[in-house]
Motif scaffolding. Sequence first.
Motif, PDB file in Angstrom:
ATOM      1  N   VAL A 255       7.189 -16.411  11.304  1.00  0.00           N
ATOM      2  CA  VAL A 255       7.828 -15.098  11.395  1.00  0.00           C
ATOM      3  C   VAL A 255       8.213 -14.795  12.844  1.00  0.00           C
ATOM      4  N   LYS A 256       7.331 -15.088  13.795  1.00  0.00           N
ATOM      5  CA  LYS A 256       7.606 -14.813  15.215  1.00  0.00           C
ATOM      6  C   LYS A 256       8.871 -15.508  15.691  1.00  0.00           C
ATOM      7  N   ARG A 257       9.105 -16.703  15.205  1.00  0.00           N
ATOM      8  CA  ARG A 257      10.290 -17.458  15.635  1.00  0.00           C
ATOM      9  C   ARG A 257      11.594 -16.800  15.187  1.00  0.00           C
ATOM     10  N   GLN A 258      11.513 -15.936  14.165  1.00  0.00           N
ATOM     11  CA  GLN A 258      12.745 -15.341  13.631  1.00  0.00           C
ATOM     12  C   GLN A 258      12.956 -13.898  14.072  1.00  0.00           C
ATOM     13  N   LEU A 259      12.066 -13.384  14.914  1.00  0.00           N
ATOM     14  CA  LEU A 259      12.168 -12.009  15.360  1.00  0.00           C
ATOM     15  C   LEU A 259      12.356 -11.941  16.871  1.00  0.00           C
ATOM     16  N   PRO A 260      12.834 -10.815  17.381  1.00  0.00           N
ATOM     17  CA  PRO A 260      13.071 -10.694  18.821  1.00  0.00           C
ATOM     18  C   PRO A 260      11.791 -10.876  19.619  1.00  0.00           C
ATOM     19  N   PRO A 261      11.884 -11.356  20.832  1.00  0.00           N
ATOM     20  CA  PRO A 261      10.703 -11.518  21.682  1.00  0.00           C
ATOM     21  C   PRO A 261       9.970 -10.187  21.847  1.00  0.00           C
ATOM     22  N   GLY A 262       8.641 -10.242  21.744  1.00  0.00           N
ATOM     23  CA  GLY A 262       7.843  -9.040  21.912  1.00  0.00           C
ATOM     24  C   GLY A 262       7.694  -8.200  20.661  1.00  0.00           C
TER      25      GLY A 262
ATOM     26  N   ASP B  40       1.880  -8.726  14.697  1.00  0.00           N
ATOM     27  CA  ASP B  40       0.515  -8.466  14.210  1.00  0.00           C
ATOM     28  C   ASP B  40       0.456  -7.205  13.358  1.00  0.00           C
ATOM     29  N   THR B  41       1.182  -6.180  13.749  1.00  0.00           N
ATOM     30  CA  THR B  41       1.165  -4.920  13.003  1.00  0.00           C
ATOM     31  C   THR B  41       2.019  -4.984  11.749  1.00  0.00           C
ATOM     32  N   HIS B  42       3.219  -5.532  11.859  1.00  0.00           N
ATOM     33  CA  HIS B  42       4.216  -5.403  10.796  1.00  0.00           C
ATOM     34  C   HIS B  42       4.316  -6.602   9.851  1.00  0.00           C
ATOM     35  N   PHE B  43       3.790  -7.752  10.255  1.00  0.00           N
ATOM     36  CA  PHE B  43       3.948  -8.935   9.397  1.00  0.00           C
ATOM     37  C   PHE B  43       2.679  -9.759   9.239  1.00  0.00           C
ATOM     38  N   THR B  44       1.518  -9.177   9.567  1.00  0.00           N
ATOM     39  CA  THR B  44       0.264  -9.912   9.417  1.00  0.00           C
ATOM     40  C   THR B  44      -0.660  -9.154   8.473  1.00  0.00           C
ATOM     41  N   PRO B  45      -0.686  -9.525   7.205  1.00  0.00           N
ATOM     42  CA  PRO B  45      -1.529  -8.825   6.222  1.00  0.00           C
ATOM     43  C   PRO B  45      -3.015  -9.002   6.515  1.00  0.00           C
ATOM     44  N   LYS B  46      -3.808  -8.091   5.980  1.00  0.00           N
ATOM     45  CA  LYS B  46      -5.255  -8.166   6.130  1.00  0.00           C
ATOM     46  C   LYS B  46      -5.867  -9.157   5.145  1.00  0.00           C
ATOM     47  N   TYR B  47      -5.153  -9.435   4.057  1.00  0.00           N
ATOM     48  CA  TYR B  47      -5.662 -10.351   3.039  1.00  0.00           C
ATOM     49  C   TYR B  47      -5.183 -11.783   3.306  1.00  0.00           C
ATOM     50  N   ASN B  48      -5.728 -12.732   2.608  1.00  0.00           N
ATOM     51  CA  ASN B  48      -5.354 -14.130   2.771  1.00  0.00           C
ATOM     52  C   ASN B  48      -4.086 -14.456   1.977  1.00  0.00           C
ATOM     53  N   PRO B  49      -3.362 -15.501   2.398  1.00  0.00           N
ATOM     54  CA  PRO B  49      -2.158 -15.888   1.667  1.00  0.00           C
ATOM     55  C   PRO B  49      -2.449 -16.138   0.188  1.00  0.00           C
ATOM     56  N   TRP B  50      -1.627 -15.544  -0.658  1.00  0.00           N
ATOM     57  CA  TRP B  50      -1.676 -15.667  -2.120  1.00  0.00           C
ATOM     58  C   TRP B  50      -2.815 -14.891  -2.778  1.00  0.00           C
ATOM     59  N   ASP B  51      -3.496 -14.010  -2.017  1.00  0.00           N
ATOM     60  CA  ASP B  51      -4.326 -13.022  -2.699  1.00  0.00           C
ATOM     61  C   ASP B  51      -3.406 -12.062  -3.447  1.00  0.00           C
ATOM     62  N   GLU B  52      -2.211 -11.865  -2.876  1.00  0.00           N
ATOM     63  CA  GLU B  52      -1.144 -11.123  -3.518  1.00  0.00           C
ATOM     64  C   GLU B  52       0.099 -12.009  -3.537  1.00  0.00           C
ATOM     65  N   ARG B  53       1.064 -11.630  -4.354  1.00  0.00           N
ATOM     66  CA  ARG B  53       2.259 -12.458  -4.512  1.00  0.00           C
ATOM     67  C   ARG B  53       3.029 -12.574  -3.198  1.00  0.00           C
TER      68      ARG B  53
ATOM     69  N   ALA C 165      18.449  -8.785   9.783  1.00  0.00           N
ATOM     70  CA  ALA C 165      18.752  -7.352   9.850  1.00  0.00           C
ATOM     71  C   ALA C 165      17.923  -6.666  10.923  1.00  0.00           C
ATOM     72  N   ILE C 166      16.694  -7.124  11.103  1.00  0.00           N
ATOM     73  CA  ILE C 166      15.849  -6.553  12.158  1.00  0.00           C
ATOM     74  C   ILE C 166      16.368  -6.971  13.532  1.00  0.00           C
ATOM     75  N   ARG C 167      16.792  -8.223  13.641  1.00  0.00           N
ATOM     76  CA  ARG C 167      17.304  -8.711  14.936  1.00  0.00           C
ATOM     77  C   ARG C 167      18.555  -7.958  15.370  1.00  0.00           C
ATOM     78  N   ASP C 168      19.458  -7.673  14.422  1.00  0.00           N
ATOM     79  CA  ASP C 168      20.712  -7.018  14.821  1.00  0.00           C
ATOM     80  C   ASP C 168      20.594  -5.491  14.887  1.00  0.00           C
ATOM     81  N   GLY C 169      19.405  -4.964  14.582  1.00  0.00           N
ATOM     82  CA  GLY C 169      19.176  -3.534  14.734  1.00  0.00           C
ATOM     83  C   GLY C 169      19.587  -2.673  13.560  1.00  0.00           C
ATOM     84  N   SER C 170      20.096  -3.268  12.491  1.00  0.00           N
ATOM     85  CA  SER C 170      20.506  -2.471  11.332  1.00  0.00           C
ATOM     86  C   SER C 170      19.315  -2.072  10.474  1.00  0.00           C
TER      87      SER C 170
END
Length: 507
Positions: free
Chosen positions: A278-285, A289-302, A314-319
């Motif tokens: 995820v970090k590689r696809q988002l702007p630096p900085g 941790d807040t917006h894309f790191t869940p508290k649960y383990n992968p596949w505890d939820e879909r 869309a996040i990178r271009d500001g829309s």
Amino acid sequence: MGEAGVEAGDTGHLDVLVIGAGLSGVGAGHYLQTECPWASYAIFEARDAIGGTWDLFRYPGIRSDSDMHTLGYSFRPWDGEKSIADGDSILQYIKDTAAASGVDRHIRFNHRVTAANWSSEESRWRVTAERTDTGEVLHLTVGFLFSCSGYYRYDHGYQPEFAGVADFGGTLVHPQAWPENLDVTGKRVVVIGSGATAVTLVPALARSAAHVTMLQRSPSYIASLPEKSPAAKVFRALLPAKKAGTATKWFHALMTQGFYRVCRRYPKQMRRLLTQGVKRQLPPGFDVDTHFTPKYNPWDERFCAVPNGDLFAAIRDGSASIVTDHIERFTERGVRVQSGAELDADVIVTATGLQLLFLGGIDVSVDGVKVNPADHLTYKGMMLEGVPNLAIAIGYTNASWTLKCDLTCDYVCRLLNHMHEHGLRRCAARNHDSTLVEGTMLGLTSGYIQRSAHLLPKQGASYPWKVHQSYLRDYRALKMTPVDDGFMEFGSGPATLGADELTLAAT
């Protein structure tokens, strides 16, 4: 079984009644026609259109959240260019499949099944249905019921009770009831949610909206997948169309199952790997941790997939942007969150999930004793223990829905043929070990499942009551084992089932 059937438009007796004309219902019709040509059948569809989910949902950007090479039918491989396909293409694929084999001629639209009572004396179901267009009540008898209605309510989704909703001066909409004339061009949009629907809506709306904010209480695991399958391109270049489709299906099925197993076995390592992706696809900085790191383990939820990383673009271009916070209340101008910030909005979309409804809300009983699915174990993930002549098409939560439904349809036909060939009229899976009960059949911690866990069948700790969510294990269990396996009991004449056989003993 094997009695003379009736035409699909008549009230009378049917060997098999399929409930629901969506993806799995059309598949069931195909299997019945090809594998059980002796059986009379009809498909009852409560709505006035074919396609189920793919006709009901009309929100912008709707698409498959798994690859079409496994979501498509094994008997009619997906030949579209895109692996992650849009909703219109999927709906057309279902319609074309139904028309190609004449399944569409067996669909009775505007027919909602309201009740089904198994008569042990007659060894058949007595079914009550109503015409949703005229209110007419119909009665018929059925040898075997096959529910292909999915597990969520079609009339409305899950809508939490938000404080101050009546104060909001803009447009409030749930994705399951998207208005045809809603135009978000130049408007500020807030999408509440972090699941598959939300991550689909945000980039689609961002193309024309002034700005889209995804407001989530907590993040989900999201990964980018190629919109077109490289494997499909290779197999199509090397193999005939049918073989290429089969090879592509198996490739994607094994890859998906492998990814799931690795996530479950090495959660910490996969959590780190997914976060780095995820970090590689988002702007630096960007605060991953807040917006894309869940508290649960992968596949505890879909898991959520975004084709070609469109959400991240869309996040990178500001829309589009993401806010991770709790809603305090709606205001006239938008939403105020607990941090004190207010998100201005002209349109608020509550992508807050589904409302589960097992067996389509049908009142099911055996000899007058009501069947509560939550009191029963699920046999091979597709029948209820102790309930005769009833199968349920439920797909995977960790892979494509159709992978499991294809196996279920094939098994049901094997079961029907076994009964037909041996002059049998009833079958029911039996369990005599009350210590087997382990949990609900879907096995995820997602909110929409936990809210309705008390409505779902139970699963056991071992075969055939354990739901493995594994295509390979189910392939062996449903296609490579005999239907007369020691757990499935058969009969040719009347048999009275006591109430004690309809409920699980206390554990």
